[in-house]
Design an enzyme around this catalytic site. Sequence first.
Site, mmCIF file in Angstrom:
data_model
loop_
_atom_site.group_PDB
_atom_site.id
_atom_site.type_symbol
_atom_site.label_atom_id
_atom_site.label_comp_id
_atom_site.label_asym_id
_atom_site.label_seq_id
_atom_site.Cartn_x
_atom_site.Cartn_y
_atom_site.Cartn_z
ATOM 1 N N GLU A 158 0.790 -1.229 0.000
ATOM 2 C CA GLU A 158 0.000 0.000 0.000
ATOM 3 C C GLU A 158 0.824 1.282 0.000
ATOM 4 O O GLU A 158 0.379 2.295 -0.548
ATOM 5 C CB GLU A 158 -0.929 -0.005 1.234
ATOM 6 C CG GLU A 158 -1.970 -1.107 1.222
ATOM 7 C CD GLU A 158 -2.947 -0.962 0.085
ATOM 8 O OE1 GLU A 158 -3.496 0.143 -0.093
ATOM 9 O OE2 GLU A 158 -3.163 -1.947 -0.642
ATOM 10 N N SER A 217 -34.899 16.757 -18.363
ATOM 11 C CA SER A 217 -36.358 16.795 -18.479
ATOM 12 C C SER A 217 -37.062 15.991 -17.400
ATOM 13 O O SER A 217 -38.289 16.105 -17.257
ATOM 14 C CB SER A 217 -36.779 16.288 -19.861
ATOM 15 O OG SER A 217 -36.336 17.165 -20.874
#
Length: 771
Positions: free
Chosen positions: A159, A429
């Site tokens: 990591e 819309s």
Amino acid sequence: MLRAIAAALRFALWLVWRTIFGPGRKRADAPTQTLPASFQSVASQAFSASETAANDVPKSQTAQAPKLGRFQRLKWKYRVAIGAGAVGAGITMLTFAVMMVYYTVAFPDPLALKNSAHTPLIRILARDGSALAERGAPHDYVPLDKMAKALPAAVVATEDRRFFDHYGVDPAGMIRAMFANLRAGRFAQGGSTLTQQLAKNLFLTQDRTLSRKIAELGLALWLEIRLTKPEILELYLNQVYFGGGAYGVGAASERYFNKPASELTIPEAALIAGLLKAPSKYSPAANPGAARARARVVLTKMFEAGFISEGQETQALAQTLVFNEQKVEKTAADAGYVIDYVLDQLPSAIGDDQQGDLIIETTVDKDLQRRAQDIVADTIEKRGEALGASQAAVTVLDGSGGVRAMVGGKDYAESQFNRVIKGKRQPGSAFKPIIYLAALNKGMTPDTIIDDAPITIGGWSPKNDNGQYAGPIPMRRAIAQSINTVAVRLNQDIGHGTAADLAQRLGIKSDLHDGPSLALGTSEVTLLEMAGAYAAFSNGGHVVSPHVITRITTGSGRVLYQYQAPANSAPIPEAARIGALNDILNAAVDYGTGRRAALSDRPVAGKTGTTQDFRDAWFMGYTAQLTAGVWVGNDNGKPMNRATGGSLPAEIWRQVMHAAHEGLPPLLLPGTTVADPNAEVAMWGALANHLPRVVEARAGQTPVDEPMRYSADASGSPPPRESHPANSIGEDFIAKAIATTQGENGKPSAGVSAPDASTAQSGVLPFSSWW
């Protein structure tokens, strides 16, 4: 600390002034005589002697200009540039100092986590009482010196290999990750350090925003100041999630290998470290094969980092990992998004009363959740690339706002970002029904004639998607065709603030920019907000509060939380016109842009939404029992390949709602009745079909809050299946359509333009030209 901030600010300002304007020296005046009286004459003689000596010096020597400083000899533009840099440095120092003070006051001591003996077990139940997931399996806090040495080594190698060399932020790692992502054309590598990840997990949300990233960087530096490197690594390993409901290395070790973290072997430690990249994807509970393959990658990284020898790597690769099958229970990976949402709601539900194990009862339909996740994943996998769409999100609500299903993306293992609740997008819309409901409440009807013609407001001229104008048309047809100019014209007619006020009363809490463009859905909202607003259309006008938790109890049965519906259960004032809204939105599905969302056995109402450049595509719709919303697009806002709300979103909506309604009887939408087949054919012509069509019920036909059971022959005869009109459209029909728009005084209703003679002769736009 505050004094240090003030001092830093004063120093920065002094430095800027000194840099630009120089030291500002001037010759000092003669000193004031303050000696005792007995020495005054001596002092006077000394001063006089000095002045005389000075007068004897040649003027050429006394007229010399003072020597200029280095910065004063620079040109003004360089002095200003240097001064600006000093200002920037001063502001940076001040900001950093303020952040450090704020974090110290606002956040608790990170080391206080060591005092927690274990975290409670949280059982999350579906609406039928079955287990949905378990989180936070009890485990003791494991000090770093009680872990197998290979475990922290594996995590650092995988990591954050430079963990012990940087100060919480690794610029080199961030640059390396940026170039890796650019080469891959996607997010392939992260640049966060272990300290940054710890800061995010302890104190921040998972939102992908610039403000959150800046806070993460500041907190990482704060943690580096407050804690040592071993303490940071220890805290990280004890709170990070390892999949399968295991938080911390202690829980992960017990869950996957049934042993304490101190007894893990090198390959076992590599497997646990490998889970951090994608806990759900690599968890042995979900995919043992992928977990073993990931462990081999971690072993290679450990050897490259110098943490294990070549012989240890070879020996570890040769070992076969055996999992504790009794501990590795199958978990619902497809429920990841909704589980995270449940846990997000947990603190606000129980406050500080979290003691012991917890049982959380939810509104989630376990089977529907699984099927909805599969539908999204399969649809995007098969058709997303062709349409340029990489993500989709779905949520399903019941009539009271309970979340039946929530799919925040196509794959939780790849991305835990929940696009239902955190992704704000323009609805396009799909926002128009709110405009139409407000207009209906002003006295209009589905048959009111509105002029589809060019309109300009303050220099802004909205256009229809096809670039054409249909002239005077009924409101019902305008919503079915999703005509922009009509929606903008209606928004102007109902008055400033009317639509925004209605949207907020329906539960939309996002900021709405109340202007003419609001009618076209230009204000960003979340999918959950839109679904909550549409739910009020489906239940007859009762505002809902979307929720997922119904009750929380302790392991001993004590009730900590019980969901209570909003105190004000009265319908909104516009509820009397919900039937008319359901009429026109049903037409939008049966005959309009939402045809692909239609269900064959029950009435559906809904609306498509497509934003500029096809960046977002929506379909929002509902039946009398359930409401669902679908969004399709890309996280980076990249335009799609002409994907509209009536394409992929409508198809996903239909599949999800078909699964959701299995076993449920078909019901009429509130305030509607079964349409007359002959009238439908007369109005829609060749578009008329056999779908269950409903129209607004007249007074006394259908109570708003009591939906009737739908029946195909409720009107006396089933809708026709012919592909041509049963009756011709003559002047009588046209005159009737126009007459319905007139009020009691014989004048057109508010917001309606009176048709001229040519319009009266031609009636509505011919069917062949508007579609």
